[in-house]
Motif scaffolding. Sequence first.
Motif, PDB file in Angstrom:
ATOM      1  N   ALA A 101       0.835  -1.197   0.000  1.00 29.35           N
ATOM      2  CA  ALA A 101       0.000   0.000   0.000  1.00 29.35           C
ATOM      3  C   ALA A 101       0.873   1.251   0.000  1.00 29.35           C
ATOM      4  N   ASP A 102       0.386   2.323  -0.617  1.00 28.36           N
ATOM      5  CA  ASP A 102       1.113   3.596  -0.642  1.00 28.36           C
ATOM      6  C   ASP A 102       0.849   4.358   0.654  1.00 28.36           C
ATOM      7  N   GLU A 103       1.450   3.880   1.744  1.00 33.63           N
ATOM      8  CA  GLU A 103       1.163   4.451   3.064  1.00 33.63           C
ATOM      9  C   GLU A 103       2.220   5.433   3.537  1.00 33.63           C
ATOM     10  N   TRP A 104       3.378   5.438   2.901  1.00 32.22           N
ATOM     11  CA  TRP A 104       4.455   6.322   3.346  1.00 32.22           C
ATOM     12  C   TRP A 104       5.385   6.610   2.177  1.00 32.22           C
ATOM     13  N   ALA A 105       6.125   7.690   2.292  1.00 33.79           N
ATOM     14  CA  ALA A 105       7.071   8.057   1.236  1.00 33.79           C
ATOM     15  C   ALA A 105       8.193   8.893   1.839  1.00 33.79           C
ATOM     16  N   VAL A 106       9.407   8.661   1.353  1.00 37.64           N
ATOM     17  CA  VAL A 106      10.579   9.405   1.799  1.00 37.64           C
ATOM     18  C   VAL A 106      11.178  10.105   0.588  1.00 37.64           C
ATOM     19  N   ARG A 107      11.502  11.384   0.762  1.00 42.81           N
ATOM     20  CA  ARG A 107      12.033  12.178  -0.341  1.00 42.81           C
ATOM     21  C   ARG A 107      13.229  12.997   0.130  1.00 42.81           C
ATOM     22  N   GLY A 108      13.918  13.608  -0.825  1.00 47.81           N
ATOM     23  CA  GLY A 108      14.977  14.537  -0.456  1.00 47.81           C
ATOM     24  C   GLY A 108      16.299  14.327  -1.149  1.00 47.81           C
ATOM     25  N   GLY A 109      16.490  13.184  -1.802  1.00 44.85           N
ATOM     26  CA  GLY A 109      17.779  12.869  -2.401  1.00 44.85           C
ATOM     27  C   GLY A 109      18.260  13.900  -3.408  1.00 44.85           C
ATOM     28  N   ARG A 110      17.369  14.318  -4.302  1.00 38.25           N
ATOM     29  CA  ARG A 110      17.752  15.278  -5.330  1.00 38.25           C
ATOM     30  C   ARG A 110      18.078  16.650  -4.730  1.00 38.25           C
ATOM     31  N   ALA A 111      17.587  16.922  -3.528  1.00 38.05           N
ATOM     32  CA  ALA A 111      17.866  18.195  -2.859  1.00 38.05           C
ATOM     33  C   ALA A 111      19.076  18.093  -1.927  1.00 38.05           C
TER      34      ALA A 111
END
Length: 253
Positions: free
Chosen positions: A217-227
């Motif tokens: 399920a799409d319950e969580w997401a982590v971002r930031g690598g490109r920044a």
Amino acid sequence: MMEQQKELLRYVLSLGDDALTLGHRLSEWASHGPFLEEDIALGNVALDYLGRARMFYGYAAELTNGEKSEDDFAFLRDERQYTNHLINELPRGDFAFTMARQLIVDIYQSLVLVQLVDSRIPMLSAIAQKSIKETRYHLMRSQDWVVKLGDGTEESHQRMQGAFNDIWGYIPELFEPDDGEKQLIDAEIAVNTPNLKNLFHSKLAHVLEQATLTVPADEWAVRGGRAGYHTEHLSHLLCVMQSVHRAYPGCEW
């Protein structure tokens, strides 16, 4: 034009960073593979990614008019200066985790590289053309292993499902270009990754179905690598990878 050149350099470096970090993680399997043939295969895939990183870094060096070298980009930047997607820097984990990540990256790369061939920048197109054959082979391997393990024993099935559950939240940022990348997309230089999202998920779901695995399920997401915002794992990776070069600055082999 100067702004576009700056964004192009950043884009090329991000592609190089993706390849370098994943290549390093795969190289950590050397002498630790489940059996000899797979140990060698993982090493060869790692070399493919390292070779791809060199092509991107080499082109990045050209964009700086010789002010930087590919070694500068690989060994003399800290983690905040790296802009790789987070999925590539995660620890190798067990074999199931490595294959789950590899399948995700391989499907993604198989779609992106085909589009990158049409870039208005000849060098990006040439790198993509050279890399496509490698990626097709990588995808055949990772797909085969995910199906074997997912539809294998009870333990292999559980490990494979657990691996996808653990890594699923790192997928969204693959399809979220920043403003600079959007400018390059509009200029027909960079790949319009948001347009590939539905096809990516369709292909991935098809493999998971073959492997008798459940799409998480799409319950969580982590971002930031490109920044430049990374997990704690990247700094440890760079400490190992950069230690010799930093200990002997300017040394040539």
